[in-house]
Scaffold this motif. Sequence first.
Motif, short mmCIF file in Angstrom:
data_model
loop_
_atom_site.label_atom_id
_atom_site.label_comp_id
_atom_site.label_asym_id
_atom_site.label_seq_id
_atom_site.Cartn_x
_atom_site.Cartn_y
_atom_site.Cartn_z
N ARG A 291 49.65 58.45 22.95
CA ARG A 291 48.69 57.36 22.68
C ARG A 291 47.26 57.87 22.79
O ARG A 291 46.41 57.55 21.95
N ILE A 292 47.00 58.62 23.85
CA ILE A 292 45.63 59.11 24.08
C ILE A 292 45.17 59.96 22.89
O ILE A 292 44.00 59.88 22.48
N SER A 293 46.08 60.74 22.33
CA SER A 293 45.72 61.53 21.14
C SER A 293 45.26 60.63 20.01
O SER A 293 44.29 60.93 19.31
N GLY A 294 45.96 59.53 19.82
CA GLY A 294 45.57 58.61 18.75
C GLY A 294 44.20 58.01 18.98
O GLY A 294 43.40 57.86 18.06
N TYR A 295 43.91 57.69 20.23
CA TYR A 295 42.63 57.02 20.54
C TYR A 295 41.42 57.90 20.23
O TYR A 295 40.34 57.40 19.93
N LYS A 296 41.61 59.22 20.35
CA LYS A 296 40.44 60.07 20.14
C LYS A 296 39.92 59.99 18.71
O LYS A 296 38.74 60.30 18.46
N THR A 297 40.77 59.53 17.77
CA THR A 297 40.30 59.45 16.39
C THR A 297 39.16 58.42 16.24
O THR A 297 38.36 58.53 15.31
N ALA A 298 39.11 57.44 17.14
CA ALA A 298 37.99 56.48 17.08
C ALA A 298 36.66 57.21 17.30
O ALA A 298 35.67 56.93 16.62
N LEU A 299 36.67 58.14 18.23
CA LEU A 299 35.46 58.93 18.49
C LEU A 299 35.11 59.81 17.29
O LEU A 299 33.93 59.90 16.89
N PHE A 300 36.13 60.43 16.72
CA PHE A 300 35.86 61.28 15.54
C PHE A 300 35.20 60.44 14.43
O PHE A 300 34.24 60.88 13.79
N GLU A 301 35.75 59.26 14.21
CA GLU A 301 35.20 58.40 13.14
C GLU A 301 33.75 58.02 13.42
O GLU A 301 32.93 58.00 12.51
N ILE A 302 33.45 57.70 14.66
CA ILE A 302 32.07 57.35 15.01
C ILE A 302 31.14 58.51 14.67
O ILE A 302 30.09 58.33 14.05
N TYR A 303 31.52 59.70 15.05
CA TYR A 303 30.66 60.86 14.79
C TYR A 303 30.56 61.18 13.31
O TYR A 303 29.48 61.46 12.80
N GLU A 304 31.68 61.12 12.62
CA GLU A 304 31.63 61.44 11.19
C GLU A 304 30.79 60.40 10.44
O GLU A 304 30.02 60.76 9.54
N SER A 305 30.92 59.12 10.82
CA SER A 305 30.16 58.06 10.14
C SER A 305 28.66 58.22 10.35
O SER A 305 27.87 57.99 9.43
N LEU A 306 28.27 58.56 11.56
CA LEU A 306 26.84 58.61 11.89
C LEU A 306 26.20 59.94 11.50
O LEU A 306 24.97 60.03 11.42
N SER A 307 27.01 60.94 11.29
CA SER A 307 26.49 62.29 11.03
C SER A 307 25.45 62.27 9.93
O SER A 307 25.62 61.57 8.94
N PRO A 308 24.34 62.99 10.02
CA PRO A 308 24.02 63.97 11.07
C PRO A 308 23.43 63.36 12.34
O PRO A 308 23.16 64.12 13.26
N ALA A 309 23.22 62.04 12.38
CA ALA A 309 22.77 61.43 13.63
C ALA A 309 23.94 61.35 14.60
O ALA A 309 25.09 61.57 14.22
N ALA A 310 23.65 61.06 15.84
CA ALA A 310 24.70 60.92 16.85
C ALA A 310 24.34 59.76 17.76
O ALA A 310 23.16 59.46 17.95
N PRO A 311 25.34 59.09 18.31
CA PRO A 311 25.05 57.94 19.17
C PRO A 311 24.56 58.40 20.54
O PRO A 311 24.99 59.44 21.04
#
Lengths: 401, 401
Positions: free
Chosen positions: A198-218
Amino acid sequence: MSLSLSCYRCGERYDDGTRVRCDCGEPLWVDTEPTAFSWGDCRDRGGMWRYEALLPVDRPEGVARAAGGTPLVRSPGLDDAAGARVFVKDEGENPTGAYKDRGSAVAVPHTVATGDDVVGTVSYGNMAISTAAHAASLDRECVVFVPERTSSVRLELIAQYEPTIVQVAGDYGKLYGDALDLSEHLPIDVLVSDAPTRISGYKTALFEIYESLSPAAPDVIALPVSSGGFASGVWLGIRDLERAGLIAEPPRLCLVQTATADPLTRAFEAGETDPTPLSPDETGDTIAHSIGNPDPPSGARALAAVRDTNGAVVSVTDDEIRTAQRRFAVDAGFCVEPASATTLAGVSRLADRGDIAADESVVLVPTGTGFKEMGTGEAEVTTETVRRDALRDQLESLLAP
Amino acid sequence: MSLSLSCYRCGERYDDGTRVRCDCGEPLWVDTEPTAFSWGDCRDRGGMWRYEALLPVDRPEGVARAAGGTPLVRSPGLDDAAGARVFVKDEGENPTGAYKDRGSAVAVPHTVATGDDVVGTVSYGNMAISTAAHAASLDRECVVFVPERTSSVRLELIAQYEPTIVQVAGDYGKLYGDALDLSEHLPIDVLVSDAPTRISGYKTALFEIYESLSPAAPDVIALPVSSGGFASGVWLGIRDLERAGLIAEPPRLCLVQTATADPLTRAFEAGETDPTPLSPDETGDTIAHSIGNPDPPSGARALAAVRDTNGAVVSVTDDEIRTAQRRFAVDAGFCVEPASATTLAGVSRLADRGDIAADESVVLVPTGTGFKEMGTGEAEVTTETVRRDALRDQLESLLAP
């Protein structure tokens, strides 16, 4: 299917597909090899399986493919309420309306690929609904352990996928340990809240946040916290991207609890590494049903995530949650469950006390849709009643400034 | 903001941002210039704004950005029930849980960009919820016209975004015409079910289906049909891709109605171009609340779409809908509203009578999540109750083959 597991705290490694906790007592997660990862390795597809290279199972068929890929939206209407620049990562836009689908999309297919075990879970909320849906999609039996006297409303949401529902009489809070025992001794794989897959699946939320905001970061990512599983997954994602050289400085993880059950806030404020489980007389009711865990199994790991990222844990009251839920709807157009509304209330508190600056980018992660819990018919609604033949006249006065 | 509008039937063109219907009586839609469009023109982003080049407004801020981008999933578990190779396009994974968000994401920002008009809509279901959410996100007043005696459950879902709710006493079925009149004479833009800007938004669902399946293409796309607006949008999408040279042969559009209100099925079977409105004694109750329109304003256009694509219109009973809804959950893990379950029931009928072959690819489009209507607590749910200390023993026998 054997997995490479490790302990965030003591570093111990295990080569085992079913183990959940380390000999040191802490929960495990799945290692991947992110050092070689770059955004160019993403698969050209929507949803969380873009990041298949960093996930421990191959992309499955069925509803798992519909998990993740949720939108990240700049929501200026919430800036005032938050005291910062707000982005909303709407996890309600998952197949069963909650981020839990990211976890189930990895965990359930892993169980199915590994053998004939029945899928199980311990939940009477979003995780139960999600696990049952993913098991149904892969035509695998599912057993859901709920507390005695679970409301008929909750049961109906879970039962639609036709799992076996077991109402457990006795201390439901102890069922996490029981679940690990059952998984070890019976032909069932009880996918608890912090099962490593499950934890592996959850990390994709973080990846999506970074890819969406790139090159900015939260600057800040705000999550509700209950078991600590989602926070662990987001932290694992941060660590993956750090090791791949894709994050220079981590976002501050801000976790929000309900004031009626906040062992993590207490531990954070006391500077403790491990939370102390709360006794029944230290907890109370809350409208944020999905959180409020008095003894979070990944609590220490969630605290480690907060400290590692220079974040915070904060508690909010039901009144603050109600106000925040209304703001999500009225100022941003998002229908979020009370547990998710805590993110806005928590960030507001942190901004008030100077921990978040007005020009910082904050990603609020409403983890579940509000639609599952609405429509009770109990809310007071004000309406005008107008005869059709008088509509134009009466609307004219209604619209007059 | 002026739009280039045209009539699918007589070809008349209008340069007007607010007009809904042609002088010939038929509904209009927005022309774009798809002849030069190729998939490479898609913007590198999730959601429907990938297709900004084919949309009549620039990408807005707020919840509109969260619309579309829903997953398309191969769901082999439904093949037997459908009698074909099933893909599910899960429109429930939109911000307010329905495809309506695609329309609102274009229509509401268009109204806001055009002037100071209040946003309005005529609906007590998904369109009301969606329109109110999108207006809230852009901080624009909203008026929702609902029928008298709308249930408190429905009102609560709409009211969360705090629009003005007007209960209209009188013949609600006539409100479509009233709405056009109000829009013309008062500072309100009532975004009816087939407002041209809405139809533009709907076509993005078709683009996503094609882009996801590419280089393969679907043989059949099955939609529930009510006003005919969504079918019109999907047809417009097909025409755009045909004109761009990206579709060789159109998919057969199969529209499904509830047997208790099926003017389009009747017209289709009678070979008529224009549906005949049904009188109250020709209609009945149905569990598929979201459809069942006795006088669909885009009905003739929906029929034209079906004939142009060599498709069909078919009606299904509430019993078939219940069975199909259960199949979506139990065999595929999707929670869909009854109106959406009609797609599976309808395709099953068409396959039974030989109109769809077992090896054909069929995209079912459940247009709305089932979560909004569930959890009434009225469903009968079977559970086992087990004492915690007996869990292992009793589970062992429960799991025994």
